[in-house]
Design an enzyme around this catalytic site. Structure first.
Site, mmCIF file in Angstrom:
data_model
loop_
_atom_site.group_PDB
_atom_site.id
_atom_site.type_symbol
_atom_site.label_atom_id
_atom_site.label_comp_id
_atom_site.label_asym_id
_atom_site.label_seq_id
_atom_site.Cartn_x
_atom_site.Cartn_y
_atom_site.Cartn_z
ATOM 1 N N GLY A 174 -0.263 -3.243 -15.227
ATOM 2 C CA GLY A 174 0.880 -2.348 -15.387
ATOM 3 C C GLY A 174 0.499 -0.895 -15.595
ATOM 4 N N TYR A 205 3.388 -2.690 -8.448
ATOM 5 C CA TYR A 205 2.659 -3.468 -9.440
ATOM 6 C C TYR A 205 1.161 -3.267 -9.260
ATOM 7 C CZ TYR A 205 1.385 -7.119 -6.068
ATOM 8 O OH TYR A 205 0.860 -7.800 -4.996
ATOM 9 N N CYS A 206 0.423 -3.644 -10.292
ATOM 10 C CA CYS A 206 -1.038 -3.585 -10.276
ATOM 11 C C CYS A 206 -1.552 -4.778 -11.079
ATOM 12 C CB CYS A 206 -1.543 -2.256 -10.841
ATOM 13 S SG CYS A 206 -1.111 -1.982 -12.578
ATOM 14 N N ARG A 207 -2.688 -4.648 -11.687
ATOM 15 C CA ARG A 207 -3.265 -5.746 -12.457
ATOM 16 C C ARG A 207 -2.529 -5.950 -13.774
ATOM 17 N NH1 ARG A 207 -7.055 -6.124 -16.502
ATOM 18 N NH2 ARG A 207 -8.164 -8.109 -16.589
ATOM 19 N N ILE A 214 0.259 -8.115 -12.326
ATOM 20 C CA ILE A 214 0.045 -9.446 -11.769
ATOM 21 C C ILE A 214 -0.501 -10.407 -12.828
ATOM 22 C CG2 ILE A 214 -2.284 -9.101 -10.855
ATOM 23 C CD1 ILE A 214 -1.224 -10.615 -8.277
#
Length: 139
Positions: free
Chosen positions: A102, A98-100, A126
């Site tokens: 996607g 995951y990241c900020r 996130i």
């Protein structure tokens, strides 16, 4: 003539049905396949984590972003350092990235899929996790 029209109509209906509902109804399963990459919705991931499933979470954001808030138990491997062959062993756990939002985890997942490894990333990152009211660890 009528037979050809009927066949065309049936074939179109079958194609629409196949493309509309090929995914299982189980909400804890990853959904969405794009070039060997799966996505999972935040609520589905939360259910799996709450159930105690073996999951290796990898946050591909920068260390600064990670420190501002991350999923419990996640390890931080920034996208610019992300090398599929150098990832830690999962010990049988499913790896979810995951990241900020996607975007970066999608890039990392594509790299992972290209290496022949299952690739799953969190849909919406996130931001989607937090907007769903799910918990974040802050350092």
């Amino acid at each position: 003539m009528i037979r050809g029209t009927l066949f065309t109509g049936v074939a179109a209906g079958l194609l629409a049905a196949c493309s509309a509902g090929a995914q299982p109804a189980n909400e804890t399963d990853p959904v969405g396949r794009e070039a060997g990459v799966l996505t999972i919705e935040p609520r589905a991931l939360a259910l799996r984590l709450d159930a105690g499933e073996a999951i290796q979470l990898i946050d591909v954001r920068t260390p600064e972003e990670y420190a501002e808030g991350h999923l419990a138990g996640a390890i931080n491997i920034p996208l610019d350092e992300f090398e599929p062959q150098a990832l830690p062993d999962t010990n049988g756990a499913q790896r979810i990235l995951y990241c900020r939002s996607g975007r970066r985890s999608g890039i990392a997942a594509e790299r992972l899929a290209a290496s022949g490894t299952e690739a799953v990333h969190l849909e919406g990152g996130i931001l989607a996790w937090e907007s769903g009211g799910l918990p974040v660890v802050r350092d």
